[in-house]
Design an enzyme around this catalytic site. Sequence first.
Site, PDB file in Angstrom:
ATOM      1  N   SER A   1       0.817  -1.219   0.000  1.00  0.00           N
ATOM      2  CA  SER A   1       0.000   0.000   0.000  1.00  0.00           C
ATOM      3  C   SER A   1       0.852   1.272   0.000  1.00  0.00           C
ATOM      4  CB  SER A   1      -0.929   0.016   1.214  1.00  0.00           C
ATOM      5  OG  SER A   1      -0.172   0.232   2.396  1.00  0.00           O
ATOM      6  N   ASN A   2       2.163   1.116   0.187  1.00  0.00           N
ATOM      7  CA  ASN A   2       3.070   2.280   0.142  1.00  0.00           C
ATOM      8  C   ASN A   2       3.578   2.571  -1.268  1.00  0.00           C
ATOM      9  OD1 ASN A   2       4.757   1.137   3.139  1.00  0.00           O
ATOM     10  ND2 ASN A   2       2.931   2.371   2.972  1.00  0.00           N
TER      11      ASN A   2
ATOM     12  N   CYS B   1      -3.264   7.585  10.719  1.00  0.00           N
ATOM     13  CA  CYS B   1      -2.345   7.362   9.604  1.00  0.00           C
ATOM     14  C   CYS B   1      -3.058   6.793   8.389  1.00  0.00           C
ATOM     15  CB  CYS B   1      -1.234   6.413  10.033  1.00  0.00           C
ATOM     16  SG  CYS B   1      -0.239   7.088  11.363  1.00  0.00           S
TER      17      CYS B   1
END
Length: 391
Positions: A186-187, A309
């Site tokens: 997901s980064n 986050c």
Amino acid sequence: MSASQKRLAALRESVGEVDPLEALELQQRGARLIDVREPDEVAAGSPEGALRIVRGFLELRIEQAVADTETPLLVLCAGGARSLFAADDLERLGYTDVRSVAGGFREWKNAGLPVEVPRTLDAEQRERYGRHLSVPEVGEEGQLRLLDSKVLLIGAGGLGSPTALYLAAAGVGTLGIVDDDVVDRSNLQRQILHTDARVGRSKVASARETLLALNPSLDVRGHETRLDRHNVEEVFGGYDVIVDGTDNFPTRYLINDACVKLQKPNVHGSIFRFEGQVTVFWPSREADPGPCYRCLYPEPPPAELAPSCADAGVLGVLPGVIGVMQAVETIKLLLGIGEPLVGKLLQYDALQAEFYSLRVERDPGCAYCGSEHFPGYVDYAQSCAAPVAVP
Ligand SMILES: [Zn+2]
């Protein structure tokens, strides 16, 4: 007599010559000695304190090196011929007191006059950084300075990725990277240092692999740790510039406080959805010091107001824009060129395609940069960091 010999004989008449000993005496009285030989010749030794400008770039670079056309100039080459041509050209440029050193470096050395072996770029570095070498504000001296520089990046994430890539490409010799996380799929929407094949691996190791593939001679130092009050000063200690690419408030305040205490410039970037901001916090700067992060935001927002986050969504390319600007500011600081973003906050609105620049002032009452006494580090509860309204 050949045409070139005739020309040299004529130049000997028109351009004055001095022998090496006279040249040294004139140099000691303020004349500038210019070694116009090629880099591979200079690499083996050159008169102490000489300016080194290769013959081919002499006319283009002399004005920046010696602005006053009345400064006495002494031109030196290997044997005293090229320097005659060079001296003649300098006279044509308007320098009024130019002489050629008879016998050149050969006679300089034979006379036992002071010689130094200057640090120079090797052939591979010349090729790699050629486009920097042709920029007068960087040049060989600037490139050597970048190679000697040590920059610490906090976070190998969305901001740290583009910053690290460009600093590595530019030849910043030592890059430290602090990150204790692993690559997550997901980064990858924004963390361009990493690859799909490295999901699950340490981000520091992944970053190192990418950066060394780009520029193998760099020293990439991984700090696979979470910064805290106990290790922050030790980690920061060896670096010239700290680049804050973090995504949470506790670390951001820790970075600020340590930079204030250790008097290091803090190149700060932050992003939220379609907006980003960049500035340099450097309250210890000698001329025109700017604020620290706490001058703007003395305390973190309460945890309930900070987005979590996972909620703090961002357009993947936005940290690319902001991180690259952090890299630009870092390079400017290292080279000492231009106007750094000290006391100035640059905001970018991607949807409106607009940049805004705001003056940000030092708070004389700031508990950190405004006080002689360091109030100590604070452990804040973990929360995500997004830019809050600028005062
Ligand atoms: Zn402050």
